[in-house]
Design a protein around this motif. Structure first.
Motif, PDB file in Angstrom:
ATOM      1  N   VAL A   1       0.863  -1.183   0.000  1.00  0.00           N
ATOM      2  CA  VAL A   1       0.000   0.000   0.000  1.00  0.00           C
ATOM      3  C   VAL A   1       0.894   1.225   0.000  1.00  0.00           C
ATOM      4  O   VAL A   1       1.761   1.368   0.868  1.00  0.00           O
ATOM      5  CB  VAL A   1      -0.922   0.028   1.227  1.00  0.00           C
ATOM      6  N   ILE A   2       0.701   2.106  -0.967  1.00  0.00           N
ATOM      7  CA  ILE A   2       1.473   3.347  -1.032  1.00  0.00           C
ATOM      8  C   ILE A   2       0.526   4.494  -0.716  1.00  0.00           C
ATOM      9  O   ILE A   2      -0.413   4.763  -1.455  1.00  0.00           O
ATOM     10  CB  ILE A   2       2.110   3.538  -2.419  1.00  0.00           C
ATOM     11  N   ALA A   3       0.768   5.139   0.415  1.00  0.00           N
ATOM     12  CA  ALA A   3      -0.106   6.220   0.877  1.00  0.00           C
ATOM     13  C   ALA A   3       0.574   7.561   0.684  1.00  0.00           C
ATOM     14  O   ALA A   3       1.802   7.658   0.763  1.00  0.00           O
ATOM     15  CB  ALA A   3      -0.464   6.022   2.347  1.00  0.00           C
ATOM     16  N   ASP A   4      -0.238   8.607   0.461  1.00  0.00           N
ATOM     17  CA  ASP A   4       0.348   9.934   0.227  1.00  0.00           C
ATOM     18  C   ASP A   4       0.522  10.741   1.500  1.00  0.00           C
ATOM     19  O   ASP A   4       0.999  11.869   1.452  1.00  0.00           O
ATOM     20  CB  ASP A   4      -0.459  10.722  -0.803  1.00  0.00           C
TER      21      ASP A   4
ATOM     22  N   ILE B   1       1.061  10.027   6.145  1.00  0.00           N
ATOM     23  CA  ILE B   1       1.306   8.984   7.137  1.00  0.00           C
ATOM     24  C   ILE B   1       0.047   8.612   7.930  1.00  0.00           C
ATOM     25  O   ILE B   1      -0.110   7.465   8.336  1.00  0.00           O
ATOM     26  CB  ILE B   1       2.461   9.380   8.088  1.00  0.00           C
ATOM     27  N   THR B   2      -0.883   9.552   8.135  1.00  0.00           N
ATOM     28  CA  THR B   2      -2.104   9.168   8.844  1.00  0.00           C
ATOM     29  C   THR B   2      -2.966   8.269   7.964  1.00  0.00           C
ATOM     30  O   THR B   2      -3.615   7.347   8.456  1.00  0.00           O
ATOM     31  CB  THR B   2      -2.905  10.404   9.293  1.00  0.00           C
ATOM     32  N   GLY B   3      -2.962   8.536   6.657  1.00  0.00           N
ATOM     33  CA  GLY B   3      -3.662   7.640   5.745  1.00  0.00           C
ATOM     34  C   GLY B   3      -3.034   6.265   5.728  1.00  0.00           C
ATOM     35  O   GLY B   3      -3.727   5.237   5.669  1.00  0.00           O
ATOM     36  N   ALA B   4      -1.707   6.222   5.781  1.00  0.00           N
ATOM     37  CA  ALA B   4      -1.010   4.937   5.844  1.00  0.00           C
ATOM     38  C   ALA B   4      -1.380   4.184   7.110  1.00  0.00           C
ATOM     39  O   ALA B   4      -1.645   2.970   7.085  1.00  0.00           O
ATOM     40  CB  ALA B   4       0.499   5.181   5.796  1.00  0.00           C
ATOM     41  N   ALA B   5      -1.403   4.888   8.230  1.00  0.00           N
ATOM     42  CA  ALA B   5      -1.757   4.247   9.500  1.00  0.00           C
ATOM     43  C   ALA B   5      -3.190   3.733   9.473  1.00  0.00           C
ATOM     44  O   ALA B   5      -3.499   2.663  10.018  1.00  0.00           O
ATOM     45  CB  ALA B   5      -1.566   5.237  10.644  1.00  0.00           C
ATOM     46  N   GLU B   6      -4.077   4.491   8.833  1.00  0.00           N
ATOM     47  CA  GLU B   6      -5.464   4.046   8.713  1.00  0.00           C
ATOM     48  C   GLU B   6      -5.551   2.728   7.958  1.00  0.00           C
ATOM     49  O   GLU B   6      -6.262   1.799   8.356  1.00  0.00           O
ATOM     50  CB  GLU B   6      -6.297   5.110   8.011  1.00  0.00           C
ATOM     51  N   MET B   7      -4.806   2.606   6.845  1.00  0.00           N
ATOM     52  CA  MET B   7      -4.802   1.357   6.077  1.00  0.00           C
ATOM     53  C   MET B   7      -4.223   0.211   6.905  1.00  0.00           C
ATOM     54  O   MET B   7      -4.741  -0.910   6.882  1.00  0.00           O
ATOM     55  CB  MET B   7      -3.974   1.525   4.798  1.00  0.00           C
ATOM     56  N   ALA B   8      -3.158   0.495   7.634  1.00  0.00           N
ATOM     57  CA  ALA B   8      -2.545  -0.529   8.474  1.00  0.00           C
ATOM     58  C   ALA B   8      -3.513  -0.994   9.562  1.00  0.00           C
ATOM     59  O   ALA B   8      -3.586  -2.192   9.875  1.00  0.00           O
ATOM     60  CB  ALA B   8      -1.261   0.013   9.104  1.00  0.00           C
ATOM     61  N   GLY B   9      -4.269  -0.057  10.128  1.00  0.00           N
ATOM     62  CA  GLY B   9      -5.243  -0.420  11.158  1.00  0.00           C
ATOM     63  C   GLY B   9      -6.345  -1.298  10.614  1.00  0.00           C
ATOM     64  O   GLY B   9      -6.790  -2.253  11.278  1.00  0.00           O
TER      65      GLY B   9
ATOM     66  N   MET C   1       3.098  -4.268   8.390  1.00  0.00           N
ATOM     67  CA  MET C   1       4.267  -3.447   8.697  1.00  0.00           C
ATOM     68  C   MET C   1       4.057  -2.069   8.080  1.00  0.00           C
ATOM     69  O   MET C   1       3.616  -1.958   6.933  1.00  0.00           O
ATOM     70  CB  MET C   1       5.550  -4.062   8.137  1.00  0.00           C
ATOM     71  N   LEU C   2       4.336  -1.031   8.856  1.00  0.00           N
ATOM     72  CA  LEU C   2       4.254   0.340   8.365  1.00  0.00           C
ATOM     73  C   LEU C   2       5.641   0.951   8.389  1.00  0.00           C
ATOM     74  O   LEU C   2       6.345   0.863   9.396  1.00  0.00           O
ATOM     75  CB  LEU C   2       3.288   1.169   9.216  1.00  0.00           C
ATOM     76  N   THR C   3       6.028   1.561   7.285  1.00  0.00           N
ATOM     77  CA  THR C   3       7.345   2.174   7.212  1.00  0.00           C
ATOM     78  C   THR C   3       7.300   3.442   6.372  1.00  0.00           C
ATOM     79  O   THR C   3       6.451   3.580   5.492  1.00  0.00           O
ATOM     80  CB  THR C   3       8.375   1.187   6.606  1.00  0.00           C
ATOM     81  N   THR C   4       8.212   4.345   6.666  1.00  0.00           N
ATOM     82  CA  THR C   4       8.370   5.536   5.825  1.00  0.00           C
ATOM     83  C   THR C   4       9.525   5.370   4.845  1.00  0.00           C
ATOM     84  O   THR C   4       9.662   6.169   3.923  1.00  0.00           O
ATOM     85  CB  THR C   4       8.630   6.787   6.688  1.00  0.00           C
TER      86      THR C   4
ATOM     87  N   ILE D   1       0.769  -7.384   4.663  1.00  0.00           N
ATOM     88  CA  ILE D   1       0.493  -6.044   4.149  1.00  0.00           C
ATOM     89  C   ILE D   1       1.664  -5.133   4.494  1.00  0.00           C
ATOM     90  O   ILE D   1       1.987  -4.951   5.667  1.00  0.00           O
ATOM     91  CB  ILE D   1      -0.801  -5.454   4.759  1.00  0.00           C
ATOM     92  N   LEU D   2       2.286  -4.581   3.477  1.00  0.00           N
ATOM     93  CA  LEU D   2       3.348  -3.597   3.683  1.00  0.00           C
ATOM     94  C   LEU D   2       2.776  -2.229   3.341  1.00  0.00           C
ATOM     95  O   LEU D   2       2.396  -1.971   2.202  1.00  0.00           O
ATOM     96  CB  LEU D   2       4.553  -3.886   2.783  1.00  0.00           C
ATOM     97  N   VAL D   3       2.692  -1.357   4.340  1.00  0.00           N
ATOM     98  CA  VAL D   3       2.143  -0.027   4.138  1.00  0.00           C
ATOM     99  C   VAL D   3       3.292   0.978   4.133  1.00  0.00           C
ATOM    100  O   VAL D   3       4.047   1.068   5.099  1.00  0.00           O
ATOM    101  CB  VAL D   3       1.125   0.343   5.234  1.00  0.00           C
ATOM    102  N   ILE D   4       3.397   1.707   3.041  1.00  0.00           N
ATOM    103  CA  ILE D   4       4.473   2.685   2.882  1.00  0.00           C
ATOM    104  C   ILE D   4       3.881   4.082   3.000  1.00  0.00           C
ATOM    105  O   ILE D   4       3.001   4.470   2.225  1.00  0.00           O
ATOM    106  CB  ILE D   4       5.168   2.526   1.518  1.00  0.00           C
ATOM    107  N   ALA D   5       4.345   4.826   4.000  1.00  0.00           N
ATOM    108  CA  ALA D   5       3.875   6.191   4.216  1.00  0.00           C
ATOM    109  C   ALA D   5       4.823   7.155   3.531  1.00  0.00           C
ATOM    110  O   ALA D   5       5.949   7.362   3.989  1.00  0.00           O
ATOM    111  CB  ALA D   5       3.794   6.487   5.706  1.00  0.00           C
TER     112      ALA D   5
END
Length: 356
Positions: A4-7, A9-17, A27-30, A40-44
């Motif tokens: 998941v590529i989010a534009d 970081i709060t949107g990324a966290a929402e997807m991770a949640g 996993m959430l990373t910047t 699920i790899l969420v990229i903020a």
């Protein structure tokens, strides 16, 4: 693995949640780096805070990085549910650097009363440009009609109406494999249910967030008053306007922080607009938070506003996070590498039970 590529970081966290609540490994990373073992790899990214050219370059870079990662079977592009961001430029950059031929852009969130009807975006039955989003400093809603907001969208990117969750589900069901889905929480939820049909939402008790030792940052133009017993410290006008440095404000805050152990930092003024002003304000807030954490690291850091959150966490040097709970839809709690608890939410979402 789904990337998941989010534009922001709060949107990324929402997807991770959302993924975590379904029992998936997340996993959430910047800063994506190397191979990872997760569902699920969420990229903020912070592309919403960049210029359009910068956002396109960063999206192309992320598309190339993710495209080379072993185990990635799908890419989902998280966009803002209020049409903010460099949507067309970022999607085109991702299409140029991944294996997808087309993108389907569906930012509607019917579960939050954000719908698209006859090509027009509505929030609580009001056209988007008649809401507070018309005052957004970087992406003001001058129109609610998607074809006017995104006139460059052609054969490679399409969108459709969505007035209920079933509309969202039908888009996911009919989406061909060569089409990247791009949108908000409801679209991602439907996508996960399609990919993992046997998963059921996990029952999770609402965590206790101890705000007696915290720094709370309201960094969004959509911020609402926060009542939790902590001292509220608005950014002084001279700091907001850039006519004075942060030194005096930090000195005052240090004394108040030491005495009360908790602070709420806000921006009480809203007359500055434009990209440069927005960058200045969030970087100023980040420098103040960094100065306070140098004095004493609180148990809890609570941040409202994606661009502000990214600036603060970048200034603190924290890059990867473990999602620990979802307090409310879009309000995510996670743990930094040093154990500090961080709660984040998009500026336009309610706090849920955090300050109840």
């Amino acid at each position: 693995m789904i990337a998941v590529i989010a534009d922001d970081i709060t949107g990324a966290a929402e997807m991770a949640g959302i993924a975590r609540c379904l029992g998936l490994r997340v996993m959430l990373t910047t800063k994506p780096d190397g191979e990872v073992d997760t569902d699920i790899l969420v990229i903020a990214s912070d592309t919403r805070s960049m210029t359009e050219q910068e956002a396109a370059r960063e999206s192309a870079k992320l598309g190339t990085t993710v495209g080379r990662m072993q185990g990635v079977t799908h890419i989902f592009k998280k966009t803002d549910s209020a049409l903010r961001g460099h949507v067309t430029a970022e999607l085109c950059a991702l299409l140029d650097t991944t294996g997808y031929d087309r993108a389907f852009y569906l930012p509607a969130n019917p579960s939050k009363r954000r719908i698209i009807r006859d090509g027009t975006y509505y929030v609580d039955n009001r056209p988007l440009h008649e809401t507070d989003f018309s005052f957004d400093p970087e992406f003001p809603a001058f129109s609610s009609i998607l074809s006017e907001r995104f006139p460059a969208v052609g054969e490679r990117i399409s969108f459709a109406d969505a007035t209920c969750t079933r509309d969202i589900e039908e888009v996911v069901e009919k989406c061909p494999s060569n089409t990247m889905l791009a949108g908000a929480a409801d679209l991602f939820t439907a996508f996960l249910h399609r990919r993992y049909p046997s998963l059921q939402p996990a029952q999770e008790a609402t965590p206790h967030v101890d705000l007696s030792d915290s720094i709370i940052i309201c960094g969004s133009t959509q911020s609402k008053p926060v009542e939790c017993g902590a001292l509220t410290a608005p950014m002084p006008l001279e700091v907001y306007d850039g006519t004075a440095s942060t030194i005096g404000w930090i000195t005052t805050l240090s004394e108040e922080y030491a005495a009360g152990r908790s602070l709420i930092l806000t921006m009480a003024h809203h007359h500055r607009t434009g990209h440069e002003s927005a960058v200045y304000l969030r970087e100023t807030m980040a420098s103040v938070v960094a100065a306070l954490t140098d004095i004493r690291l609180p148990r809890e850091i609570v941040i409202e506003g994606g661009a502000t959150a990214y600036a603060i966490l970048s200034r603190l040097g924290w890059k990867s996070f473990e999602i620990t709970s979802q307090i409310a839809p879009g309000v995510i709690r996670m743990s930094a590498p040093n154990g500090t608890c961080i709660t984040m939410k998009p500026g336009s979402y309610p706090w849920g039970t955090l300050f109840a």
